[in-house]
Design an enzyme around this catalytic site. Structure first.
Site, PDB file in Angstrom:
ATOM      1  N   TYR A 475       1.035  -1.156  -0.009  1.00 31.33           N
ATOM      2  CA  TYR A 475       0.050  -0.025  -0.093  1.00 31.33           C
ATOM      3  C   TYR A 475       0.875   1.192   0.083  1.00 31.33           C
ATOM      4  O   TYR A 475       0.885   2.019   0.996  1.00 31.33           O
ATOM      5  CB  TYR A 475      -0.706   0.086   1.126  1.00 31.33           C
ATOM      6  N   ARG A 476       1.677   1.287  -1.099  1.00 26.02           N
ATOM      7  CA  ARG A 476       2.916   2.346  -1.018  1.00 26.02           C
ATOM      8  C   ARG A 476       2.268   3.730  -0.812  1.00 26.02           C
ATOM      9  O   ARG A 476       1.230   4.109  -1.373  1.00 26.02           O
ATOM     10  CB  ARG A 476       3.300   2.091  -2.501  1.00 26.02           C
TER      11      ARG A 476
END
Length: 547
Positions: A475-476
């Protein structure tokens, strides 16, 4: 001789300005390196009529498809490993950075764009998508360009009692997903997708094809959760398939604030991680119109679970563990494990199995404009804090915002933090995915949606993990830190700011591996693991790696 003549003739049809020269040189190099001019048909330069459609074909976050977004000099769509080897060689030779794309789900678009203004080439693995399932050995070889949907579909065709513990979104590219860990419906029973990788084939910075044995223990450890785009390009993964029942049970129970949602969410926090390993418990939070008064808004909590068992087994379990929810038989439905992934992703019943193969499905995190963040929760959040949080969902920017809570525990409590790069194991009650998305016509005001997300994230600070405030690499989020654009002595210090949030103490081991396998930092992006540069003194290296 022919490849050279081919490039000369082709270059005559191209613009001969300065910006076209690097592309011509790159293509010339590719043809010479591969000894086959046909590779040119797999390269899309910016003046190619198909360039834009190829670039956008797997762009999942439309924030990075606007005219102001930096774009690659060229896109290479290899058919064979040799094409990737040639592309890596030629990018190194001509000083071009590489971005590798499998499914395009990098939340900050780093698999197909760059926050830095540097020349780069995208290697798009879309043509490398084979899946080979061995039912007798309960294994599968899957190429990095395949999607999770491709994998699940092939497993389901071969066996009704085998599965794999990866994500629920069918358009996820296997390469990027496994590189960051990968959790889904089976993770409380079997761990992450990366935990179940038993071999891999990787092209390193020197162009060598390495397997588990030849790459060595440390590199094999690093690629299973240490993030993509850092250690090389993984061509394919050998997976250990896991046992699932022929039918699983799913349910979704929706409760609004008027139906006691706040107390139910508060209660869920204390029990979700204690559910049997066979259950995947989650809650989706969003704003909806009130059923009592359609002009009034309220908050809805959707309690969704997938249970590796029958309805008859699930009902007494829920009556014992979570009677407050009031689950009844009529809320439940039995289906295959493969179908349960589509149910959890789309919230619709009996989707045709072909839906797994559709690469153009829209959601809050695919084929839309969005911003996302993540958190891990270690202590129950007070009811009063939830009440303060709900108020933010009534703001204009939150009309398409959501939060997803996923209960931890089970197998995740049994795996040591250091066993794989992904460290978020025991001690976590649940994880949170925050998302807010908007329409194309609203993108001119995208900053207001981004600001809303950051306000919510700041509000949650007292209630989530601390020192560091942990985050999930898949979930950069570039808000938590980025690397310096150039190699320097400060690269490690800059990277450690975000690195310990994703990897905790595993960050330093990842740095050690990077320093050995790619000391010149060829494979790099805004949040790739940096090497410790050779200009460090030996004592400095020791001090930084032990801190």
């Amino acid at each position: 001789m022919f490849p050279f003549l081919f490039v000369v003739l082709l270059s005559l049809s191209w613009r001969t300005n300065a910006s076209a020269l690097p592309v011509q040189e790159f293509l010339h190099c590719l043809c010479l390196r591969s000894q086959n001019s046909s590779i040119a048909k797999l390269v899309y330069a910016q003046n190619n009529s198909s360039y834009s459609s190829v670039l956008k074909s797997a762009a999942q976050n439309f924030r990075f498809t606007t005219p102001s977004t930096p774009t690659p000099l060229a896109i290479v769509t290899p058919l064979h490993a040799s094409h990737i080897q040639a592309a890596v060689y030629c990018c190194r030779k001509h000083g071009l950075q590489v971005r590798t794309r499998s499914g395009g789900h990098d939340f900050e678009g780093l698999s197909y764009t760059s926050a830095y203004k540097v020349p780069f080439v995208v290697i798009d693995l879309v043509n490398l998508r084979s899946v080979r399932v061995n039912v007798e050995k309960a294994t599968a070889w899957v190429e990095s360009g395949a999607t999770v949907g491709d994998l699940y579909d092939e497993i389901a065709r071969k066996s009704k009692t085998l599965g794999f513990p990866a994500g629920i979104c069918p358009t996820l590219g296997v390469g990027g997903h496994l590189s960051g860990g990968g959790y889904g419906l089976l993770f409380r029973k079997y761990g992450l997708g990366a935990d179940n990788v038993i071999d891999a084939r990787l092209i390193d910075v020197k162009g060598r094809i390495l397997d588990k044995k030849s790459m060595g223990e440390d590199l094999f450890w690093a690629i299973r959760g240490g993030g993509g785009g850092t250690f090389g390009i993984v061509l394919a993964w050998k997976l250990k398939l896991v046992a699932v029942p022929a039918n699983v049970t799913v349910f979704t129970v929706r409760k609004t604030l008027e139906q006691n949602a706040t107390k139910l969410v508060h209660r869920w926090q204390s029990i979700a991680h204690k559910f049997p390993k066979e259950m995947y418990p989650s809650i989706a939070i969003a704003r909806v119109n009130s059923s009592e008064d359609e002009e009034k808004m309220t908050i809805q909590a959707s309690f969704t679970s997938v249970f590796l068992g029958s309805i008859e087994e699930l009902i007494p379990l829920m009556e014992e563990k979570f009677p407050e929810l009031g689950l009844v038989k009529e809320d439940c439905l039995e289906m295959s494990w493969a179908e349960s992934n589509l149910y959890s992703f789309l919230y619709v019943l009996r989707s045709p199995s072909e839906t797994l193969l559709n690469r153009n499905q829209k959601s809050s995190i695919s084929k839309t404009f969005f911003k996302a963040k993540s958190d891990f929760v270690k202590q129950p959040i007070p009811e009063s804090a939830f009440e303060g949080l709900w108020s933010k969902f009534y703001e204009d920017e939150a009309k398409s915002a959501s939060m997803l809570f996923v209960g931890f525990g089970g197998k995740m409590d049994e795996i040591l933090e250091t066993e794989y790069p992904y460290p978020h194991r025991a001690g976590n009650l649940y994880t949170i995915l925050y998302t807010v998305d908007w329409e194309e016509k609203e993108n001119i005001n995208s900053e207001k949606f981004m600001s809303w997300m950051r306000r919510v994230y700041n509000y949650m600070t007292p209630y989530v993990s601390k020192s560091p405030r942990e985050a999930y690499i898949n979930y950069r989020d570039l808000d938590i830190g980025t690397n310096k654009i150039n190699n320097s002595k400060r690269s490690y210090a800059k990277a450690r700011v975000w690195g310990v949030k994703y990897f905790k103490n595993n960050f330093n081991r990842l740095v050690k591996v990077k320093t050995i396998v790619d000391p010149q930092n060829f494979f790099r992006h805004e949040q790739s693991i940096p090497p410790l540069l050779l200009l460090w003194k030996r004592s400095d290296l020791k001090n930084h790696l032990s801190s």
